[in-house]
Every structure is written in structure tokens, then in C-alpha cells.
Design a protein around this motif. Structure first.
Motif, PDB file in Angstrom:
ATOM      1  N   LYS A   1       1.310  -1.622  -0.209  1.00 27.46           N
ATOM      2  CA  LYS A   1      -0.336   0.374   0.177  1.00 27.46           C
ATOM      3  C   LYS A   1       0.693   1.421   0.218  1.00 27.46           C
ATOM      4  N   SER A   2       1.792   1.753   0.478  1.00 34.22           N
ATOM      5  CA  SER A   2       2.916   2.793   0.935  1.00 34.22           C
ATOM      6  C   SER A   2       4.199   2.103   0.489  1.00 34.22           C
ATOM      7  N   VAL A   3       5.670   3.218   0.003  1.00 31.99           N
ATOM      8  CA  VAL A   3       6.216   3.056  -0.541  1.00 31.99           C
ATOM      9  C   VAL A   3       7.017   2.542   0.821  1.00 31.99           C
ATOM     10  N   ASP A   4       7.766   0.971   1.291  1.00 28.34           N
ATOM     11  CA  ASP A   4       8.029   1.713   2.924  1.00 28.34           C
ATOM     12  C   ASP A   4       9.349   0.886   2.815  1.00 28.34           C
ATOM     13  N   ALA A   5      10.357   0.939   2.073  1.00 32.92           N
ATOM     14  CA  ALA A   5      11.644  -0.556   2.282  1.00 32.92           C
ATOM     15  C   ALA A   5      12.916   0.831   1.059  1.00 32.92           C
ATOM     16  N   HIS A   6      14.117   0.101   1.494  1.00 32.02           N
ATOM     17  CA  HIS A   6      14.999   0.248   1.428  1.00 32.02           C
ATOM     18  C   HIS A   6      14.977  -0.128  -0.322  1.00 32.02           C
ATOM     19  N   PHE A   7      15.319   0.435  -0.959  1.00 28.97           N
ATOM     20  CA  PHE A   7      15.837  -0.979  -2.026  1.00 28.97           C
ATOM     21  C   PHE A   7      16.694  -2.071  -1.878  1.00 28.97           C
ATOM     22  N   GLY A   8      17.635  -1.713  -1.807  1.00 32.24           N
ATOM     23  CA  GLY A   8      18.522  -3.344  -1.006  1.00 32.24           C
ATOM     24  C   GLY A   8      18.171  -4.264  -0.571  1.00 32.24           C
ATOM     25  N   LEU A   9      16.957  -4.092   0.494  1.00 28.77           N
ATOM     26  CA  LEU A   9      16.444  -4.348   1.404  1.00 28.77           C
ATOM     27  C   LEU A   9      15.292  -5.137   1.544  1.00 28.77           C
ATOM     28  N   ALA A  10      14.328  -4.565   0.104  1.00 29.12           N
ATOM     29  CA  ALA A  10      13.156  -5.006  -0.148  1.00 29.12           C
ATOM     30  C   ALA A  10      12.745  -6.025  -0.388  1.00 29.12           C
ATOM     31  N   GLU A  11      11.771  -7.209   0.377  1.00 25.08           N
ATOM     32  CA  GLU A  11      11.531  -8.271   0.836  1.00 25.08           C
ATOM     33  C   GLU A  11      10.326  -8.098  -0.544  1.00 25.08           C
ATOM     34  N   SER A  12      10.081  -7.133  -1.062  1.00 25.42           N
ATOM     35  CA  SER A  12       9.191  -7.392  -2.322  1.00 25.42           C
ATOM     36  C   SER A  12       9.009  -5.663  -2.960  1.00 25.42           C
ATOM     37  N   PHE A  13       8.450  -6.778  -4.752  1.00 17.75           N
ATOM     38  CA  PHE A  13       8.115  -4.827  -5.427  1.00 17.75           C
ATOM     39  C   PHE A  13       6.559  -5.094  -5.947  1.00 17.75           C
TER      40      PHE A  13
END
Length: 127
Positions: free
Chosen positions: A11-23
Motif C-alpha cells: 500500500k505504501s513505499v516502505d523499503a530501502h531498495f537493497g532490503l526490499a522483500e517485495s516489489f
């Protein structure tokens, strides 16, 4: 134009690119917004290089990726693959960013976005 958002709650942008669990991936035009799906990053990625490479592979068809943070080397690798990283404040609603992008596409896109749009139009007409 395909766009990816680094998000754990979809629902929101909540992750650092390198640590993202999903896109979450969308196709965005001036007239429509279509959710294409969610890509989940493989668990237990070894080193930093592997982590960035696996994320690049997940979003390789995207023109833009939204995230809260991204390191310089990862951003450079994205740009080399013609993916433009955009940093936004944590918790920024994806729907708001989609609507902002749609307005940009329909009105006065910045030069980098206009260039991407032209390139995508050429590729689409060549197919």
C-alpha cells in the motif's frame, strides 16, 4: 510504462531498495493504471552484489523504481539498466505516487521521463 514500488505492505513505499522483500509492479499510462503483480525477493541472498542483481532481475522490465533509500552503487547499476530510481519518504502511499506519475505523463514530464516515454513508444511501434 512499467513502474515498481519497494513495499512490504503493498500500500505504501516502505523499503530501502537493497532490503526490499517485495516489489509491486504497475503499468502506468496517462489514461490508466494497471497492477501487474507482486514480485517477492528470494530469501537468504548471499552478498550485496547477489542481492542487487537478483532485485534487478525482478524489475528488469520496469522504467522506474520507487524506494525509501538506495545506495550509490545500486542506483548506478539501475541506471545502467535504464531503470530510474526515485526516493520518496517512507510511508508514501503508492496510489498517490501513481496518480502523480499519471499527471506527469499527461502534462509536462521532466526530460528524463520524456526520453523514456519516447524510447518506449519507439519500441512498441517496432513490435
Amino acid at each position: 510504462m512499467r513502474v515498481a514500488f519497494a513495499s512490504s505492505n503493498l500500500k505504501s513505499v516502505d523499503a530501502h531498495f537493497g532490503l526490499a522483500e517485495s516489489f509491486i509492479i504497475y503499468d502506468v499510462t496517462a489514461d490508466k493504471i494497471e497492477q501487474l503483480g507482486v514480485t517477492v525477493c528470494p530469501p537468504g541472498e548471499a552478498g550485496d552484489e547477489d542481492k542487487v542483481e537478483s532485485k534487478l532481475n525482478l524489475i528488469k522490465d520496469c522504467s522506474v523504481v520507487y524506494c525509501t533509500q538506495i545506495g550509490g552503487p545500486a542506483a548506478a547499476r539501475l541506471v545502467q539498466k535504464s531503470i530510474h530510481p526515485l526516493k520518496v519518504p517512507e510511508g508514501r502511499p503508492i496510489q498517490e505516487e501513481l496518480e502523480r506519475l499519471q499527471i506527469l505523463l499527461a502534462t509536462n514530464p521532466p526530460p528524463w521521463l520524456a526520453k523514456k516515454m519516447k524510447k518506449e513508444q519507439k519500441e512498441a511501434s517496432a513490435q
